[in-house]
Design a protein around this motif. Sequence first.
Motif, mmCIF file in Angstrom:
data_model
loop_
_atom_site.group_PDB
_atom_site.id
_atom_site.type_symbol
_atom_site.label_atom_id
_atom_site.label_comp_id
_atom_site.label_asym_id
_atom_site.label_seq_id
_atom_site.Cartn_x
_atom_site.Cartn_y
_atom_site.Cartn_z
ATOM 1 N N GLU A 1 5.755 -6.683 19.035
ATOM 2 C CA GLU A 1 4.428 -6.090 18.817
ATOM 3 C C GLU A 1 3.623 -6.061 20.125
ATOM 4 O O GLU A 1 2.967 -5.076 20.439
ATOM 5 C CB GLU A 1 3.658 -6.876 17.749
ATOM 6 C CG GLU A 1 4.245 -6.785 16.374
ATOM 7 C CD GLU A 1 4.121 -5.394 15.763
ATOM 8 O OE1 GLU A 1 3.199 -4.643 16.141
ATOM 9 O OE2 GLU A 1 4.943 -5.068 14.906
ATOM 10 N N LYS B 1 -2.847 -7.311 12.309
ATOM 11 C CA LYS B 1 -1.810 -7.652 11.329
ATOM 12 C C LYS B 1 -2.108 -9.003 10.723
ATOM 13 O O LYS B 1 -2.780 -9.838 11.318
ATOM 14 C CB LYS B 1 -0.437 -7.692 11.997
ATOM 15 C CG LYS B 1 0.019 -6.351 12.496
ATOM 16 C CD LYS B 1 1.490 -6.247 12.449
ATOM 17 C CE LYS B 1 1.848 -4.836 12.880
ATOM 18 N NZ LYS B 1 3.105 -4.421 12.454
ATOM 19 N N SER B 2 -1.542 -9.220 9.570
ATOM 20 C CA SER B 2 -1.667 -10.505 8.912
ATOM 21 C C SER B 2 -0.847 -11.549 9.676
ATOM 22 O O SER B 2 0.241 -11.248 10.166
ATOM 23 C CB SER B 2 -1.168 -10.412 7.469
ATOM 24 O OG SER B 2 -1.094 -11.688 6.902
ATOM 25 N N ILE C 1 -6.167 -11.840 9.021
ATOM 26 C CA ILE C 1 -5.906 -10.714 9.921
ATOM 27 C C ILE C 1 -6.153 -11.144 11.364
ATOM 28 O O ILE C 1 -7.248 -11.553 11.740
ATOM 29 C CB ILE C 1 -6.783 -9.499 9.566
ATOM 30 C CG1 ILE C 1 -6.544 -9.063 8.127
ATOM 31 C CG2 ILE C 1 -6.525 -8.351 10.536
ATOM 32 C CD1 ILE C 1 -5.123 -8.652 7.826
ATOM 33 N N ASN D 1 2.885 -12.259 9.005
ATOM 34 C CA ASN D 1 3.974 -11.519 9.658
ATOM 35 C C ASN D 1 4.631 -12.323 10.772
ATOM 36 O O ASN D 1 5.738 -11.987 11.191
ATOM 37 C CB ASN D 1 3.459 -10.205 10.246
ATOM 38 C CG ASN D 1 3.015 -9.240 9.187
ATOM 39 O OD1 ASN D 1 3.594 -9.167 8.110
ATOM 40 N ND2 ASN D 1 1.970 -8.485 9.485
#
Length: 196
Positions: free
Chosen positions: A181, A161-162, A139, A165
Amino acid sequence: MSSKGKDKDEKLDEKTQVNKWDGSAVKNALDDAVRDVLVKKLNYMENFRLVDGRLWICSIAVGIAMLALLWDFLYPFPVSRPILLLCVSVYFVMMGILTLYTSYLEKGIFAVAVQQDPAGIDPEVMWEASSSMKRFDDIYSLTLVSKKGKNGSPKSATFEKSVANFFDTEGNLLQDLLEPEVLRLHSNIQSGKKEK
């Protein structure tokens, strides 16, 4: 198009590839990509004041260590003992100051950018990007903070987020997935939305 322009375009198109199992390399690649969004995409001016502070502290510490080395070379050990003790003590203090500086002042901030008003009427806006990623965790947490002028209250937005991604199976950073993002966080701060 000149060769200089082609080189610049090629550098922007270069893919960043990392060992996807190396957490610090993954985090550093993401941090660099976020910095590129702030500086290249949004055309903000990067501010190096935080990094310069760290470099000054380190330079003083290295200068003290070099002074101890030179003094011991010119006046071998029994004579140089008091100066060596003083230099080691000052070096220890400088490393303590560096630790406090990075822990309480930098706080994981890896980029500071300045948004200037084109008309020159409004005060400049400082943007700080900080990130964290725990060891053996996938993460990635990114926080953008904006502060208008010297007395403005800070506004912030965060996403977690991981890293999967943003990287493909070969370890290539997918800038086109990260950039939206970062821009979403940026626009949420500008519009005043609260998001965690």
